[in-house]
Structure formats: structure tokens, C-alpha cells
Design a protein around this motif. Structure first.
Motif, PDB file in Angstrom:
ATOM      1  N   GLU A 268      59.002  43.896  39.627  1.00 50.72           N
ATOM      2  CA  GLU A 268      57.663  44.652  38.916  1.00 50.72           C
ATOM      3  C   GLU A 268      56.949  43.736  40.203  1.00 50.72           C
ATOM      4  O   GLU A 268      56.658  42.633  40.499  1.00 50.72           O
ATOM      5  N   ASP A 270      52.881  43.085  40.527  1.00 48.29           N
ATOM      6  CA  ASP A 270      52.083  42.457  39.364  1.00 48.29           C
ATOM      7  C   ASP A 270      50.749  42.731  39.888  1.00 48.29           C
ATOM      8  O   ASP A 270      49.723  41.389  40.703  1.00 48.29           O
ATOM      9  N   LYS A 274      47.088  43.986  36.627  1.00 46.40           N
ATOM     10  CA  LYS A 274      48.628  44.315  35.667  1.00 46.40           C
ATOM     11  C   LYS A 274      48.640  44.039  34.122  1.00 46.40           C
ATOM     12  O   LYS A 274      48.927  44.999  32.901  1.00 46.40           O
ATOM     13  N   TYR A 275      47.710  42.781  33.389  1.00 42.76           N
ATOM     14  CA  TYR A 275      47.724  43.071  32.449  1.00 42.76           C
ATOM     15  C   TYR A 275      46.405  42.576  31.835  1.00 42.76           C
ATOM     16  O   TYR A 275      45.049  42.282  30.913  1.00 42.76           O
ATOM     17  N   GLU A 293      55.504  41.167  26.454  1.00 42.71           N
ATOM     18  CA  GLU A 293      56.658  41.487  28.586  1.00 42.71           C
ATOM     19  C   GLU A 293      57.480  40.341  27.818  1.00 42.71           C
ATOM     20  O   GLU A 293      58.700  40.551  28.918  1.00 42.71           O
ATOM     21  N   ARG A 309      59.203  39.509  40.314  1.00 37.76           N
ATOM     22  CA  ARG A 309      58.179  40.131  40.727  1.00 37.76           C
ATOM     23  C   ARG A 309      57.061  39.418  41.824  1.00 37.76           C
ATOM     24  O   ARG A 309      57.706  37.966  42.433  1.00 37.76           O
ATOM     25  N   VAL A 311      53.510  39.591  44.277  1.00 35.34           N
ATOM     26  CA  VAL A 311      52.177  39.843  44.497  1.00 35.34           C
ATOM     27  C   VAL A 311      51.542  40.458  45.368  1.00 35.34           C
ATOM     28  O   VAL A 311      51.977  40.725  46.101  1.00 35.34           O
ATOM     29  N   ARG A 343      54.521  34.606  43.100  1.00 34.82           N
ATOM     30  CA  ARG A 343      52.690  34.424  42.386  1.00 34.82           C
ATOM     31  C   ARG A 343      51.768  33.409  42.326  1.00 34.82           C
ATOM     32  O   ARG A 343      50.779  33.057  41.872  1.00 34.82           O
TER      33      ARG A 343
END
Length: 361
Positions: A268, A270, A274-275, A293, A309, A311, A343
Motif C-alpha cells: 500500500e 500511503d 490517503k486518509y 482500514e 506500506r 510513503v 512511515r
């Protein structure tokens, strides 16, 4: 496996450039500003001294020489600012010029870097070198009838020609997100493939060919597109984009940006949005989205998947640490669960092999 062991993981890190990514229709220039020419204002009775005074008092904002917008219309959004500059430039330019390159990308709604928006790009149908001025980058190149279309009242290069121009000019990390978005907007791979042989003489055509091999409309954001470029550049096995996972009864569990089925690994990207509010359902809070999530990830892990994840937020200078394991015999790279993400690691730190932050570097 040769020699019965895996080689040590090689850490990769990258900072993804900040790209302007449109979320919706590209506004028409006439809907975002009213650029006023000084000669038109003079015809309305304003003297040049009054225009200078209004500019000093921030009643008018100069877009470029001889063009203004009202202070209330001064753009903050980079794309709107670029459209204002485009409108101001077009009003003072020859009608045979065609909007191209990054300016065409803005009109088509393709993701471009903010650092590409400080000049308007125009192409003139002629051979020879272009020239760069403070507000305009003029390109000289042949333009066929199928190269030009119209968007919001501007004569502009079509999707495939725009992607070709930018693929020749930009490295794949920046050009692939543009090409992916163009495919989602209606360009076909055949259209771009037909242009490549015709442009064999162009500077940067080898880079454009490389970009063309990496395009995939299934990537849904610039960050996902750039992640795939990083995988390819570092010989990480390319994943399946937007992999859907089902349980043993055939019930849908979740979809992830990337999936490596053999390694039972999901990836994923991010991004900082993303959110964010733009991705929330009506009435859903960021906290609700994060909890939902987490529940989704728990269900995926219960099925035996590991989730990684990373970034690419350049603004906060966080690095995406992506590890790969290489077969000791020199075979093809494989994930084997060795991908880690940074992250929660701040700028100036690196990740150890186990994913822990080392001392500042």
C-alpha cells in the motif's frame, strides 16, 4: 535454492516528487479568473498611473506584463495560477501557437509537478530550437492535424502527443504517472506505440520508449505509478495493481494497491491524502476510516497475507525504504517478506534490516 541461503537485503530509498493531482474536472480559465489586459483597462478609462497604484495597494495582481487579475481572484491552487498565466499569455501570443507539454497536461487533467508550472509551454509548427523566456517556454516541432485538439477554448496537443512530449522531456518517475492518467482518460497504448517509431529522431526518445513499457492504467494515483517505476528500476518483481482478495468462501475481503501473490504480500502506498477528506465517504470521519482500514488489514492477515506500506511525501522528507531479497544464485529478485516501510521514521534516519530506525545520517 543455490547455496541454500538468501543474500543480504539491499535497502532502496526514494523521495517521490510532489505532483499536482487533479481530483475532478479541470476548471475552465474563464471560470477561475478574469484576466484583464492593460489595454482593455485603459479603454475603460483607467490610466497607467492608476493601474500602478492599484497594484501597489494589492487591488490588482499582475499575472505577467500587461495582464492583471483582481486581488480576490489571485490563485493559490498551482493549476489555477497556471491557467491564469496561460490565459494571460494566450491573449498576447500568436494564434498559431499550440499549448503543449506541462501546460497541455494541466488542461487535460494529468498529474504534473508544481515545479513545471512556472512557465507556459507552447509549440510552434516549425523546425529548429525553441526558446525560454521568463513566463514562456516556446518549443519548435512539427505538428500534424492529429496532434492538436481543443480543450476549454485552447488549441492543445492531444493526450498521446502530450504524453510523448513529456516522456521525452522527463524521467520515467515523473512521466509514468502522466501516462497512466492519460490511459485512464481515454488514450490507448496503441496510439502511443504508433507515435514512438515516427519520433525516432527526437531527443529523449529512448527515455520515452522506456516510459511506454511501464504504463498501466490500473494505478490510481501518482504515488502508485511512481512506486511501480521504483520497483522496475531496482528489479523488484512487478506486482499486480489493485489486487482483490477473497476468502475461502469467495467473499470479497479487500483490495490493495499492489499484490505479490506468490509471496502472499500486499503493498500500500500511503500518500499524504490517503486518509484525507477527499477519500472519505459522506459522513465518514478520518478516525472511522482508520478504524475501518485496521479491520480490513486484520482480516487480510488472518488469511495469511502480510501487508507492507511505504510513503513518498517529499514535503515532510520521509523516505520509503523498500527492501528486496535476491536469490543467492543471482536469480530474479523476490520479496520474501523483506520489504519494509519507513512511515514512522523522520528525515535524516535510515532503516535497519529489521525495520528499526538507526541513528541520524
Amino acid at each position: 535454492m543455490a547455496r541454500g541461503a538468501m543474500a543480504a537485503a539491499n535497502r532502496l530509498s526514494t523521495d517521490f516528487p510532489s505532483l499536482w493531482w487533479p481530483r475532478g474536472a479541470v476548471p475552465s480559465p474563464c471560470s477561475v479568473s478574469t484576466v484583464r489586459l492593460s489595454r482593455d483597462l485603459a479603454e475603460q478609462g483607467y490610466t497607467y498611473a492608476e493601474l500602478a497604484r492599484m497594484t501597489r495597494h494589492a487591488e490588482l495582481v499582475r499575472v505577467r506584463r500587461g495582464t492583471y487579475v483582481a486581488a480576490s481572484e489571485q490563485a493559490i491552487d498551482p493549476r489555477v495560477a497556471h491557467l491564469q498565466l496561460l490565459e494571460a499569455t494566450a491573449a498576447q501570443s500568436s494564434s498559431d501557437l499550440v499549448v503543449s507539454h506541462a501546460s497541455a497536461a494541466v488542461l487535460h487533467g494529468l498529474p504534473v509537478g508544481n515545479d513545471q508550472l512556472d512557465r507556459v509551454h507552447l509549440t510552434q509548427h516549425r523546425h529548429g530550437q525553441g526558446r525560454i523566456r521568463r513566463y514562456v517556454h516556446l518549443h519548435g516541432a512539427a505538428l500534424g492535424a492529429d496532434d492538436v485538439t481543443e480543450v476549454n477554448g485552447f488549441r492543445v496537443t492531444g493526450l498521446s502527443r502530450t504524453v510523448l512530449d513529456l516522456s521525452c522531456a522527463l524521467r520515467p518517475l515523473l512521466a509514468v504517472p502522466i501516462g497512466d492518467a492519460a490511459l485512464r482518460a481515454g488514450m490507448t497504448t496503441d496510439e502511443l506505440a504508433q507515435r514512438l517509431p515516427e519520433s525516432h529522431h527526437r531527443h529523449g526518445i529512448a527515455r520515452a520508449r522506456r516510459t511506454a513499457t511501464l504504463l498501466d492504467p490500473r494505478s490510481e494515483s501518482p504515488g502508485e505509478s511512481m512506486s511501480r517505476v521504483v520497483f522496475a528500476e531496482h528489479r523488484i518483481a512487478l506486482p499486480i495493481p489493485q489486487l482483490e482478495v477473497f476468502d475461502g468462501l469467495g467473499r470479497f475481503v479487500g483490495r490493495c494497491d499492489f499484490g505479490w501473490e506468490e509471496e502472499r504480500t500486499l503493498g500500500e502506498f500511503d500518500g499524504k491524502q490517503k486518509y484525507g477528506r477527499l477519500l472519505l465517504r459522506p459522513g465518514q470521519s478520518p478516525e472511522d476510516a482508520l478504524f475501518e482500514e485496521k479491520q480490513r488489514e486484520d482480516r487480510l492477515r488472518d488469511l495469511g497475507w502480510q501487508i507492507v506500506r511505504w510513503v513518498g511525501d517529499e514535503r515532510r522528507r520521509r523516505r520509503a525504504g523498500i527492501s528486496r531479497s535476491v536469490d543467492g544464485s543471482g536469480g530474479s529478485p523476490s520479496l520474501r517478506g523483506r520489504m519494509v516501510a519507513s512511515r514512522d521514521v523522520g528525515a535524516g534516519h535510515r532503516l535497519s534490516e529489521g525495520g528499526q530506525a538507526d541513528a541520524p545520517v
